[in-house]
Scaffold this motif. Structure first.
Motif: not given
Lengths: 1076, 571
Positions: B24-27, B30-31, B39-40, B42-43, B102, B105, B109
């Motif tokens: 998984k992608l730890d915080i 990311n970014y 990616a965010t 799109i998600g 989302n 967040d 970021n």
């Protein structure tokens, strides 16, 4: 991190380098070997003499009743002597009163209060006898049970030769007071779920911690098996014959050094080490037969056809349509006639078959003054009673002991095991579980395809028109294979800094891998429709699950007597444990033919790949200190500080202290004159332990994939709970140990109380504000309490010279109560049934409807005035032939509307899967060279949800049914106990109710073993022993299913749910064992 | 030594005890770059797509054009009769707030990324504006459905922050609109397209599974127009809508210039082909109606999102790829591939059937093209056209030209431009504004520049349209919503009857936009504006009466209280 690991890894090495150099200059003091004491067992005793008042007595063998020659008698750290040819001794005491320690190879070391001038007569029992003086070999000390302040239990396996086809966890059954051991199923190697003193958690683990040869042995299976109903059991890789001793630590005082991993108790297993330098070879061969299980009663073809017609009628089919169904046409010219009119098939007979087991084991031991070794190898080929299933296991073990210098000793324990299991899907699986299919498959069908002329093809029939697979086709072509291996090795060193100070280090590695292959053939099996609207004909699966761990434990211990009466011993140390798991799986569908089974032949478009990776690290510092005064007043303080990568940032370290105290009353003066009182000891302990099985990354905040058609994006996966921490269990224990009549009667009774706080619970939509956008997270928000009694009574009932009868009874009772939950209650669905977890009652109670028979007529149903709330929310009156559900609650709204409705408000507690009492009764009879042992196990007061029967009596589909359904309600006015058959069960008559709850109590003659020691005069052959064993010989129960013992999951929410796993079966083995 | 070990445990191993998940992608990871930001985005749109089902259900089943079927459960029935209570799964606002979480967040970021130069200002502006606008749109929907909701723009960092969220005040719909307008109008990137078509590697406009991503992102001006329209700021609303409507007016590709968003007569198959059509123009023959999913009015819903013609009508829509996400409307609507949980209401069917086409055919053909009768049951097809095919999957269409025309007309009408609104509704700009010479068939035949110029609306922006036929002006093909559907024009008296014309606009929306998730919002907006609960209550009442629901009167009575328009909402 790397720096730390480097530092921590090099630390032991560094210390030993220092120690070795110290050793060169160090000198041993003359009397160092005499430091035997009451708590620490030392085998070799030199005669030494300190000045002091003397006592004399005699040592007698309990078996032969003859005086024992050469027994060591002494006072720990003060004096020692050896009995003469008449068993007599005289030894000096440090004071006028002291505890004599008496030992000899092959016997329990006895601790006897002695006072000057008084003759003592000491009876010693051989190690086979269940004694209060048995020695518990714990990682940081060896302690006589007679001086333990903690609640511990020791199993004496006696080599394990009286058991066959057992894994350690099933072998414990019936031998541990307060441990409810439930075998998961009859499948070889599946093991058992063990609940030591009930359970302390809802969602965290329920398994005890296993410590094998001082190293934590992980027994979890990571990632669910591809095979429905199967659990990969790592404990099967420990051969019972390799086990020297097992100690189960139950209270806080005995487990606090394992801190947050000890909530469910700790099982210490020590494997065999060579006792003598002589070269010994032991070879054994066993072979046996497994009996197919007794079939469940089912409808015959005639009754089933009538039932089927009834069901079709309730679907709205006219009689003429029904008569024209292929299986109803009675015209032999019809091309389908013979398919449905061959002699009926008993599908259970097709699926279950007797089978043969065999096993071989070889052990070689020996050595010299520097190195001793045990080398063992075993091959076990156990078969189940589902046709074509087996578990072939290979075990190898090398245990070596090294005396490198006078100060430095070490040992290595290396084991490698490999198993190949041919399994079958089991449990809730109507597509490919042969047992389930054998029950529900129409009896009028044949296993082979049949043509219009009635010719029987050698090919198996495809799934039938009623959409039920052919179980025989699955047995033939289906594959459920698991190949698993485990390497478990450890190396340890002890270095004596002085006669009272020692440094020890043990490093262990586990590597475990399970490789699974699944193939469900097209032919004979109903198709599956996948979400992508693809039809799955054949199904292919492969999975690999890997576990790796590195463990290191370094400690310093210290043991000294001050002023002859103050004994102080302490251990301080630290542990580091790293763990990694990885699971990778792939599913595919539809290979060209059923002969192409591997996943690479599946349709590439519809492959499903996945898996997960887990990693966690634990670091602990721990301390354990013992103090005793005059060997009468004993005190233990222990604690650990655990840090774990699983804990949230705000709660990184757990501090787990415990205190225990004991009073050896039998050593007091005022009892000195009580004849035949060997031991009376009171124990009390209190402390904190924890459960760290809270998930690896619960505290982390992370993102996962979110697709937008074919593009992968990211979304928030969780918010992370920085407060997440271990569950805390406060354990209190009070016990008494008693031994009287020269150990003819032994009794231990314990009362215990566990209070779990920080209980892991799920915050759900009921408590989380919807504006958060979060639906659930894990938090430490509940509490619960369990309490109970452990009872252990052992003794020698008959003690004649040539005939002896030893009997033992152990049992445990417990009650569990949830104290607080964030929401007061929640419901967990399992196999069409429900568990309720509610404040004020046990955590896992069956929750459903109560019933009261069946309405005989529409008029009677109408008279009840009850409305039935259907699945779609509509309210309809009950009819004749419906089950009378008990209306226990009317909502205010219903009262206002003056209606009485059977709805979810009427669900109530209808059963409790937790036994009132469980335990075992063991008997050993020895007559000259013959020995007979019989183990009875029992469980009483537990309820079972017979899910399997709920399917076979649902009366709602085309599945074959129990003959009970022959007596179903068929017309107005009929007074029966079985509701009408109706397709789809629109009235919910088969819903989860007390109709499916049964008493699961049983008493089982679990193991009967007989052995005969063949007299041999050949010099090279030391012994020849013959064995006969019967397992599960007799079971007394009222349970209607195959067998009342099963455990579909280690979760508390899987207990007592019968989902048709492979039942326990009866088996008989014969064996021969030769010693050279 | 113990102390040493303990000390080492507590100091050196801080990282040893802080592991990050590998799958998984730890915080903390990311970014890092614009790729992560993409990616965010799109998600978030992937999550947003999950709202399609509830968006349509809440906006249609609560209104008058969609009804329940015998297969519907009690919860759907509650929606239809405005009796939903807490616990009804269809009214859970959580999925909306999940997307908002989302978004919040991501926005926080993005701010950090641009500060640390992990993302360029240009990239930041586009992504921040896109996600910000999407959040505003979701809040607008929450306001429409729940009335009073908390306006949360911060992202909780841990479960410990969740409790604080509860203390957020619920604000009124009006206050919410103010906040949304304030936020949305100040977004740093205000272009019609969320992201320009570009060939840079980090662009979000790409082609995936034969879907172009250009129009799956929100159109900020349409959102802004709607916000102003709800806020009764009509000129501002019209300005925003106009910006979008005229966005291709200067396109050098004349097929784009004349067809895109024009609700025109064109049958240029690759650019616009959305009129109600009959084979060989046999307008009088009912059987000649073209019902194909890729030709005529129905092709609006049937064409793939990559088709030029689809792009001429749609501003915002997301395609389904059944390999990943199944079109949820198939389950809701289809009696063949789904569960048939909703159907066209009798009121909607009657509404279409009560229209008469210019040719005399006694019904509005758009009905036949929006639902079909399959095994005796009326089945909504509009939402599932092309979704039966595995290759298609259909789409969630959110905003198209006809809806903008109707919303723009609504604003214009309220802003005193009744004639323009009337034109867009009925026969188009030239059809209404032209004054001058006509040919023998009554067709426009200007003979002078002055006559030509009458086809330029005599208003300043945002009401200025050039529909001259000679030059020609970009809007010369515009024929009005009703003409495109082959329906006759309403009487010219509506040009000056503000309320009458508004009613006609809303009625037309029922015919044109039925089932698309617009209806409840339309009814609510007018009822609020006029402070006239009966406007809304009567329509629901009619649906229930026609469906034979015995509670119709009670529901009407309930809806006469404006507080009962909104769904229950508990923090």
């Amino acid at each position: 991190m790397q720096n730390f690991i480097k530092f921590r890894k090099s630390l032991p090495l560094l210390l030993f380098t220092v120690a070795l150099s110290y050793n060169v200059s160090g000198q041993e003091s003359a009397d160092s070997k005499a430091s035997s004491d009451t708590a620490t067992i030392v085998n070799t005793v030199k005669e030494v003499s300190h000045k002091g008042p003397k006592v004399s007595g005699v040592v007698i063998d309990a078996n032969s009743k003859k005086p024992m020659v050469g027994a060591n008698v002494g006072v720990a750290g003060f004096s020692a002597t050896i009995t003469d040819e008449k068993g007599k001794f005289t030894v000096s005491l440090p004071q006028s009163k002291a505890t004599l320690s008496v030992s000899i190879e092959g016997y329990h070391q006895k601790l006897v209060p002695a006072s000057v001038g008084k003759q003592v007569s000491i009876v010693l029992y051989p190690l086979e006898y269940t004694s209060q003086y048995t020695t518990a070999d714990l990682p940081y000390q060896s302690v006589s049970k007679a001086r333990s302040v903690a609640a511990i239990e020791v199993i004496n396996t006696k080599g394990g030769w009286n058991a066959n086809s057992e894994t350690p966890d099933t072998y414990f059954q019936g031998q541990l007071a307060g441990a409810n051991v439930i075998r998961r199923s009859g499948t070889p190697g599946m093991g058992s779920n063990i609940f030591v003193r009930g359970f302390n958690s809802l969602y965290a683990g329920t398994k005890p911690l296993y410590v094998v040869d001082g190293v934590v042995y992980d027994v979890n299976s990571y990632g669910s098996s591809l095979h429905t109903g199967h659990v990969n059991n790592p404990l099967q890789f420990i051969d019972v014959h390799d086990i020297a001793s097992v100690t189960v630590a139950k209270d806080a005082a005995s487990t606090a050094v394992f801190g947050t991993r000890a909530a469910n108790g700790v099982v210490f297993i020590n494997t065999n080490h060579a006792r003598s330098l002589e070269t010994k070879i032991d070879f054994a061969v066993f072979s046996g037969i497994n009996q197919a299980v007794k079939n469940l009663p089912l409808m015959n073809a005639y009754d089933y056809r009538v039932y089927l017609a009834d069901i079709l009628r309730t679907q709205g089919l006219s009689n003429s349509t029904i008569e024209n169904q292929p299986y109803m046409i009675e015209d032999s010219n019809n091309p389908n006639y013979y398919t449905y009119h061959k002699p009926a098939t008993n599908w259970q007979n097709e699926v279950f078959a007797p089978s043969l087991d065999q096993s071989y084991s070889l052990r070689v031991s020996g050595g010299d003054n520097v190195a001793k070794y045990v080398l063992s190898a075993g091959l076990t080929d156990d078969r189940g009673v589902i046709d074509n299933t087996k578990n072939t296991r290979y075990n190898t073990r090398f245990n070596g002991d090294l005396n490198l210098t006078k100060r430095l000793s070490g040992n290595v324990n290396l084991s490698f095991s490999y198993s190949e299991q041919a399994l079958r899907d089991q449990g809730v699986n109507f597509k490919s579980s042969p047992i389930t299919l054998a029950l529900v498959k129409s009896p009028f069908l044949s296993k082979y395809a049949i043509d219009a002329l009635g010719n029987v093809s050698p090919n198996f029939a495809d799934y039938d028109t009623l959409q039920v697979s052919n179980p025989v086709a699955i047995l033939d072509k289906g594959i459920n294979q698991t190949k698993a291996l485990r390497f478990f090795g450890s190396i340890s060193f002890d270095y004596k800094l002085s006669k009272s100070v020692k440094i020890s280090n043990v490093t262990g590695v586990s590597y475990d891998k399970a490789q699974e292959t699944l193939f469900i053939p097209d032919k004979g099996v109903v198709n599956d429709t996948l979400s992508t609207t693809l039809v799955a004909k054949s199904i292919h699966g492969t999975q690999s699950i890997r576990y790796y761990s590195l463990y290191d434990d370094l400690n310093l211990s210290w043991n000294k007597v001050y002023d002859r009466v103050h004994r102080l011993s302490a251990t301080i140390g630290s542990r580091v444990h790293t763990n990694q798991t990885e699971q990778d799986y792939a599913y595919g569908i539809n290979s060209a033919t059923d002969n192409l089974i591997s996943i690479n032949n599946s349709n590439p478009v519809a492959r499903d790949l996945g898996g997960n990776i887990g990693e966690w690290n634990v670091v602990s510092g721990y301390f354990s200190g013992n103090y005793s005064y005059a060997d009468k007043y004993l005190l233990n303080l222990s604690a650990s500080v655990d840090g774990s990568s699983r804990f949230g940032k705000n709660n990184k370290y757990a501090v787990m202290p415990a205190i225990g105290a004991a009073w050896v009353i039998s050593s007091e003066d005022f009892l000195a004159n009580v004849e035949k009182l060997d031991l009376l000891k009171l124990r009390i302990s209190y402390g904190w332990v924890g459960n760290d099985e809270i998930g690896n990354y619960t505290s982390n905040r992370y993102y996962t994939s979110q697709n937008l058609f074919g593009v992968q994006g990211l979304k928030i996966a969780n918010l992370g709970n920085a407060n997440i921490k271990w569950e805390t269990v406060r354990k209190a224990n009070a016990g008494v140990d008693l031994s009287i009549l020269d150990e003819r009667l032994n009794l231990s009774v314990d009362y215990w109380n566990h209070r779990t706080s920080n209980l892991l619970t799920y915050a759900t939509t009921a408590t989380i504000t919807p504006v958060s956008g979060i639906s659930s997270f894990i938090e430490n928000a509940g509490s619960m309490e369990s309490q109970g009694f452990d009872f252990n009574l052992n003794g020698r009932v008959v003690s004649k010279k040539s005939f002896k009868w030893d009997a033992g009874l152990n049992l445990g009772v417990y009650k569990n109560k949830v104290k607080s939950l964030p929401n007061g209650a929640f419901i967990t669905p399992v196999a069409s049934g429900y568990f309720i977890t509610r404040e004020g009652s046990a955590a896992n109670l069956f929750y459903g409807y109560k019933t009261n028979g069946v309405y005989a007529s529409d008029a009677e149903a109408a008279a009840s005035g009850l409305l039935n709330k259907l699945a779609d929310g509509s309210l309809v009156p009950f009819r004749g032939g419906d089950v009378k559900f008990v209306n226990s609650f009317d909502s205010e709204q219903d009262v206002a509307n003056s209606v009485k409705i059977i709805d979810e408000n009427d669900m109530q507690v209808i059963g409790d899967p937790n036994p009132d009492i469980s335990g075992g009764l063991s008997n050993t009879f020895t007559y000259k060279r013959w020995s007979l042992n019989a183990l009875l196990t029992f469980s009483s007061g537990n309820d079972v949800y017979n899910y399997t029967r709920s399917v076979l009596e649902s009366g709602s589909n085309y599945y074959n049914q129990s003959p009970v359904l022959n007596n179903r309600w068929k017309g107005d006015g009929q007074s029966v106990n079985t509701p009408r058959a109706e397709y789809g069960d629109p009235s919910g008559n088969a819903r989860f109710s007390d109709r499916w709850i049964e008493k699961g109590s049983y008493l089982r003659l679990r193991t009967v073993g007989i052995s005969y020691d063949v007299p041999t005069k050949m010099g090279s052959v030391k012994y020849i022993r013959l064995y006969g064993t019967a397992n599960n010989l007799l079971t007394a129960t009222n349970y209607l299913g195959y067998d009342p013992e099963f455990s579909a999951s280690s979760s508390i929410y899987g207990q007592g749910v019968d989902v048709a796993l492979e039942p326990q079966f009866r088996s008989f083995q014969l064996g021969i064992r030769v010693g050279l | 030594m113990f102390i040493t070990v303990l000390a080492s445990s507590s100091l050196s191993c801080s990282k040893f005890l802080e592991l990050e998940p590998e799958d998984k992608l730890d915080i903390s990871k990311n970014y890092k770059s614009v790729d992560d930001a993409n990616a965010t985005v799109i998600g978030i749109y992937g999550k947003f797509l999950n709202l399609a089902k509830s968006h349509v259900l809440l906006n249609e089943l609560r209104a008058d054009l969609v009804d329940i079927t015998p297969n519907s459960d009690q919860y759907l029935a509650q929606l239809s009769t405005h009796s939903a209570t807490l616990g009804n799964p269809y009214i859970d606002p959580r999925p909306y707030y999940e997307v908002i979480l989302n978004c919040n967040d991501a926005l926080a970021n993005f701010d950090k990324m641009v500060q640390d130069h992990r993302m360029s200002v240009d990239d930041y502006n586009m992504r921040y504006s896109d996600i910000g606008a999407l959040r505003s749109w979701i809040y607008l929907q929450l306001g429409i459905q729940y009335g009073e909701v908390p306006y949360i723009t911060e992202a909780p960092q841990s479960v410990n922050d969740l409790q604080n969220l509860k203390s957020y005040p619920k604000i009124t719909f009006d206050e919410l609109l103010e906040k949304l307008i304030d936020f949305t109008s100040k977004l740093p990137y205000m272009e019609v397209a969320a992201y320009p078509a570009s060939t840079t590697a980090t662009s979000l406009v790409i082609s995936v599974d034969a879907n172009n991503t250009q129009r799956l992102f929100i159109n900020k001006y349409l959102l802004l127009g709607d916000l102003y329209l709800w806020k009764e700021k009509y000129e501002e609303a019209a300005t925003a809508y106009k910006k979008v409507l005229s966005s291709e007016d200067g396109n050098s590709n004349i097929s784009v210039r004349y067809n895109y968003y024009k609700v025109g007569w064109s049958e240029e198959a690759n650019y616009a082909n959305h009129i109600v059509k009959y084979v060989d123009n046999k307008n009088q023959q009912e059987s000649a109606l073209i019902t194909s999913v890729d030709n005529g009015w129905r092709s609006i819903f049937g064409l793939p999102t990559t088709a030029g013609a689809w792009n001429s009508e749609w501003f915002w829509g997301i395609a389904y790829n059944p390999t990943y996400t199944k079109n949820p409307f198939l389950e809701l609507c289809s009696n063949q591939f789904g569960k048939y949980l909703i159907k066209p209401s009798q009121a909607a069917i009657d509404n279409w059937n009560s229209q008469v086409q210019s040719s005399g055919i006694p019904y509005d053909a758009r009905g036949r093209l929006s639902y079909s009768t399959s095994t005796g049951q009326p089945v909504i097809t509009k939402l599932t056209d092309n979704s039966e095919l595995l290759v298609g999957g259909g789409k969630w269409g959110i905003y198209r030209a006809a809806s903008v025309h109707l919303h723009y007309a609504e604003a214009a009408n309220r802003d005193g431009k009744g004639k323009l609104a009337y034109a867009l509704l009925n026969t188009g700009i030239s059809g209404v504004f032209y004054q001058g010479t006509r040919d023998a068939n009554g067709g426009i035949a200007p003979v002078s520049t002055a006559e030509q110029n009458t086809m330029i609306t005599p208003y300043e922006e945002p009401y200025k349209f050039d529909a001259r036929t000679g030059v020609p002006g970009p809007w010369y093909r515009n024929i009005g919503i009703r003409s495109r559907a082959k329906l006759p024009s309403w009487g010219v008296e509506y040009q000056t009857d503000q309320i009458g014309l508004e009613n006609k606009l809303i009625d037309e929306a029922a015919l044109e936009l039925a089932f698309e998730g617009q209806r409840w919002s339309d009814l609510l907006r007018i009822a609020r504006r006029r402070n006239d609960p009966s406007f809304l209550a009567d329509k629901i009442y009619q649906k229930l009466v026609k469906a034979g629901n015995p509670n119709a009167s009670a529901v009407r009575e309930k809806l006469m209280d404006p507080k009962k328009w909104y769904l229950p909402f508990e923090m």
